[in-house]
Design an enzyme around this catalytic site. Structure first.
Site, PDB file in Angstrom:
ATOM      1  N   GLU A 212      41.131  42.619  40.782  1.00 27.60           N
ATOM      2  CA  GLU A 212      39.800  42.742  40.196  1.00 27.60           C
ATOM      3  C   GLU A 212      39.165  44.041  40.654  1.00 27.60           C
ATOM      4  O   GLU A 212      39.711  44.737  41.520  1.00 27.60           O
ATOM      5  CB  GLU A 212      38.936  41.519  40.546  1.00 27.60           C
ATOM      6  CG  GLU A 212      38.726  41.302  42.023  1.00 27.60           C
ATOM      7  CD  GLU A 212      38.044  39.969  42.352  1.00 27.60           C
ATOM      8  OE1 GLU A 212      38.260  38.985  41.633  1.00 27.60           O
ATOM      9  OE2 GLU A 212      37.293  39.936  43.343  1.00 27.60           O
ATOM     10  N   HIS A 250      32.123  37.818  43.857  1.00 33.01           N
ATOM     11  CA  HIS A 250      32.801  38.103  45.123  1.00 33.01           C
ATOM     12  C   HIS A 250      32.135  39.273  45.845  1.00 33.01           C
ATOM     13  O   HIS A 250      31.762  40.258  45.208  1.00 33.01           O
ATOM     14  CB  HIS A 250      34.267  38.482  44.885  1.00 33.01           C
ATOM     15  CG  HIS A 250      35.107  37.327  44.421  1.00 33.01           C
ATOM     16  ND1 HIS A 250      36.279  37.503  43.745  1.00 33.01           N
ATOM     17  CD2 HIS A 250      34.943  35.998  44.535  1.00 33.01           C
ATOM     18  CE1 HIS A 250      36.815  36.324  43.469  1.00 33.01           C
ATOM     19  NE2 HIS A 250      36.011  35.388  43.932  1.00 33.01           N
TER      20      HIS A 250
END
Lengths: 292, 389
Positions: A212, A250
């Site tokens: 990511e 996150h």
């Protein structure tokens, strides 16, 4: 074979008497050979108790001495989680898997500094854990979507890992081991460390690598793959539509100073010979095509 | 968490790092009073918003008289400041800072952050103060000097001496800058900062060192042990929807597109946004409902997304692992009823009890469109949104 954990692994749960620790120890022990694998729990002040037949100890060193545990999984709340990792490292546990989300980053900087010159490996924090299908599950992933086989899976996120695994299983492609390395900026093993292990594992034939936005772990892994990897790798990077400067859930998923974009990661991975799909629903089929 | 420049400077001053004398102001009258109290004949009037690029956008002015202070304060206070960091919608200025003017001989850049690869605290310094460090990094990376520190042992002092040497500092300013680097590290660690930038740090003609601008971010995960930092939070600087989302334990970021998406897990949420784009549309938001998609959470999530005026359809993508899909389906049905959802709802449920979940949705009497996988869901959502447009 598999990487990191197998049916002979002996696990202790740190934080076993908390709500999360109880829930996931119960489900993990119920998976495959889990009953034999989960040998101890640790909660300071609760030594002598039992959880579903698993003895609870006050300290990791005691639990290790009494049960021969060699892997620890941590469900301790964020303010105390880094200290729990330190305790496992000091006790000489070989592999520590920290599930806890929300640990202050400077706590992890301190812990990683202390871990230098020790042989303990760390997975996480803020990760789903590790599973070797049909043998052992250490973490919060749903066991039933996995199937034993020869595809390695490594990923920074939780449910996106399940998505990748589910696609593989639906296509009849089982997994050797699936590793969630976690979404925090300062963590233990990186994509690169896991890729090395998959490369050395005779049972792993190919790898799905899910990354990511944020940081440069995927790029560093890609450069290594180009020079060293003898097995096919399929990649996906989440966050092509993510705006810069915004933390996407996150703590580690943020594009800052123009670095860590999905486009940049995908470009480097492709240049390094990784087959990257931009469609998250085609991770499985892309690998299947590559193998046939 | 971000704080304002004036708050960052108060923190620096607590650590004896020199900053210009200045006073925070909430109105133009405050600014005039502040300038009179500070005295002298040169002042700087600065817009206080969390985004950078204020100077170029007209949010920083040098005043040579009280009349000019008044004039600039009136123009800056309440202005909609649009800089390269605010986004096109800009940001309303509600707070100002009035400072004494400072003589400048040299401008340096000083930054401190966590280096993810080295897992240490990194100090960045450059002779190119005042400009954006990203530009320096891109064009002349050799002009950025670095040193690394661990929490216990701090910097290697030889590294700092070498940096000040390369910055061309001598005498008392050299000693002051080395001391500043060490003190800044202490602040960084004690306050759980994630980024500190002094840009510029100036050397005055007399050789003194002053932080002319200051930017600080703090680690959200550590705020529980930083009550003083928490107090500095300015809700005016945050998107009200993001504040609302945080109250319900949702991670939400509004975007420009027209397909709302609600997903469990940050990685899958980003992937869902990406696949919407891949099938020809744009996501209206990022929304991670986390592990427990309860009725209450789903209802709150729907309500948040519906506030977005350009939303044309909602895509729900849930990978039910430990949580069972039939439970999630019941939550979705209740939330869709309670919020009187007037736009198409496409649902993709996968995981334990997925079939039962899909059946519940089909039998609900609501016009919920079910999808068999992510691609199918994205296609159907894009189609449905197109029909609404």
């Amino acid at each position: 074979m598999s990487i990191l954990i197998d049916k002979n692994t002996r696990v202790l749960t740190q934080g076993i008497t908390g709500k999360t620790g109880r829930f996931h120890t119960h489900h993990s022990a119920a998976y495959a050979k889990g009953k034999r694998a989960y040998v101890a729990g640790v909660t300071p002040g609760k030594g002598g108790q039992k959880f579903e037949g698993i003895p609870v100890f006050n300290t990791v060193i005691e639990a290790k001495r009494e049960t021969g545990a060699n892997v620890s999984v941590i469900y301790v709340p964020p303010p105390f989680a880094a200290a729990a990792i330190d305790e496992a490292v000091d006790a000489g546990i070989g592999l520590v898997i920290c599930i806890t989300e929300g640990i202050p980053v400077l706590d992890m900087v301190r812990t990683r500094h202390k871990m230098k010159n020790t042989s303990t490996l760390l997975i996480g924090p803020n990760c789903p854990g590790v599973i070797t299908p049909d043998e052992i599950k250490i973490g919060i992933m749903p066991g039933q979507i996995h199937k034993k086989g020869s595809i390695g899976v490594v990923s920074r996120s939780g449910t996106l890992t399940y998505e990748a695994v589910d696609q593989l299983t639906q296509l009849g492609l089982g997994q050797s081991s699936c590793i969630g390395i976690g979404g925090d900026p300062v963590n233990g093993m990186k994509h690169l460390d896991i890729m090395r292990q998959f490369n050395d594992d005779p049972e792993t034939e190919a790898v799905v690598m899910v990354g990511e936005i944020g940081g440069s772990d995927e790029e560093e892994c890609a450069f290594w793959v180009k020079e060293n990897m003898s097995k096919p790798v399929v990649g996906f990077i989440a966050g092509i539509t993510a705006p810069a400067g915004k933390r996407m859930g996150h703590a580690g998923a943020i594009i800052s100073g123009g670095r860590g974009t999905a486009a940049e990661k995908i470009k480097i991975m492709e240049e390094c010979g990784i087959t990257v799909t931009k469609n998250p629903s085609e991770m499985g089929i892309t690998l299947k095509r590559l193998l046939s | 968490m971000n704080i304002h420049e004036y708050q960052a400077k108060t923190l620096l001053a607590e650590y004896n790092i020199p900053v210009p004398a200045g006073l925070p102001c909430m109105s133009p009258d405050d600014c005039i009073a502040a300038a009179k109290r500070l005295g002298g004949d040169l002042w700087v009037v600065k817009a206080q918003i969390h985004a950078g690029g204020r100077g170029k956008a007209g949010g920083v002015k040098i005043a040579r008289s009280i009349e000019e202070v008044s004039q600039y304060a009136h123009s800056i206070h309440g202005m909609n400041l649009i800089s390269n960091q605010t986004g096109p919608q800009g940001h309303t200025v509600k707070r100002l800072l009035v400072e004494e003017g400072v003589g400048i001989a040299r401008e340096l850049y000083v930054g401190m952050l966590i280096d993810r690869s080295r897992q240490q605290i990194a100090l960045l310094a450059s002779t190119e103060g005042g400009t954006e460090i990203e530009e320096v990094a891109a064009v002349t990376p050799e002009k950025i000097l670095t040193a690394y520190a661990d929490c216990e042992s701090g910097f290697n002092q030889n590294d700092l001496a070498s940096i000040t040497e390369k910055l061309g500092l001598e005498g008392c300013s050299k000693t002051q800058v080395i001391e500043l680097f060490n003190t800044l590290l202490q602040l960084f660690i004690e306050k759980d900062a994630s980024l500190v930038e002094l840009n510029p740090l100036v050397i005055t003609p007399a050789g003194n060192v002053i932080a002319l601008d200051a930017k600080m971010n703090f680690d959200d995960n550590a705020l529980y042990r930083q009550p003083e930092i928490r107090e500095l939070n300015d809700p005016d600087e945050q998107d009200p929807d993001e504040i609302e989302a945080a109250k319900h334990d949702l991670s939400y970021i509004p975007l420009e597109g027209n397909i709302g998406c609600m997903v469990n897990g940050a990685g899958l949420a980003m992937a869902t946004m990406d696949i919407i784009k891949l099938y020809g549309s744009e996501p209206a938001n990022f929304l991670d409902v986390g592990g427990g998609a309860s009725v209450e959470k789903v209802t709150n999530a729907f309500q948040l997304m519906l506030k977005n005026s350009h939303i044309k359809a909602i895509l729900v993508n849930i990978f039910g692992g430990i949580m069972h899909c039939d439970v999630i389906a019941k939550g979705l049905i209740t939330a869709a009823r309670d919020t009187h959802l007037g736009i198409p709802l496409v649902v993709r449920l996968e995981g334990t009890n997925a079939e039962q979940g899909k059946k519940l949705l089909a039998d609900s009497g609501l016009s919920i469109i079910t999808a068999k996988d992510m691609a199918d869901a994205a296609k159907k959502a894009v189609e449905a949104a197109g029909e609404m447009a």
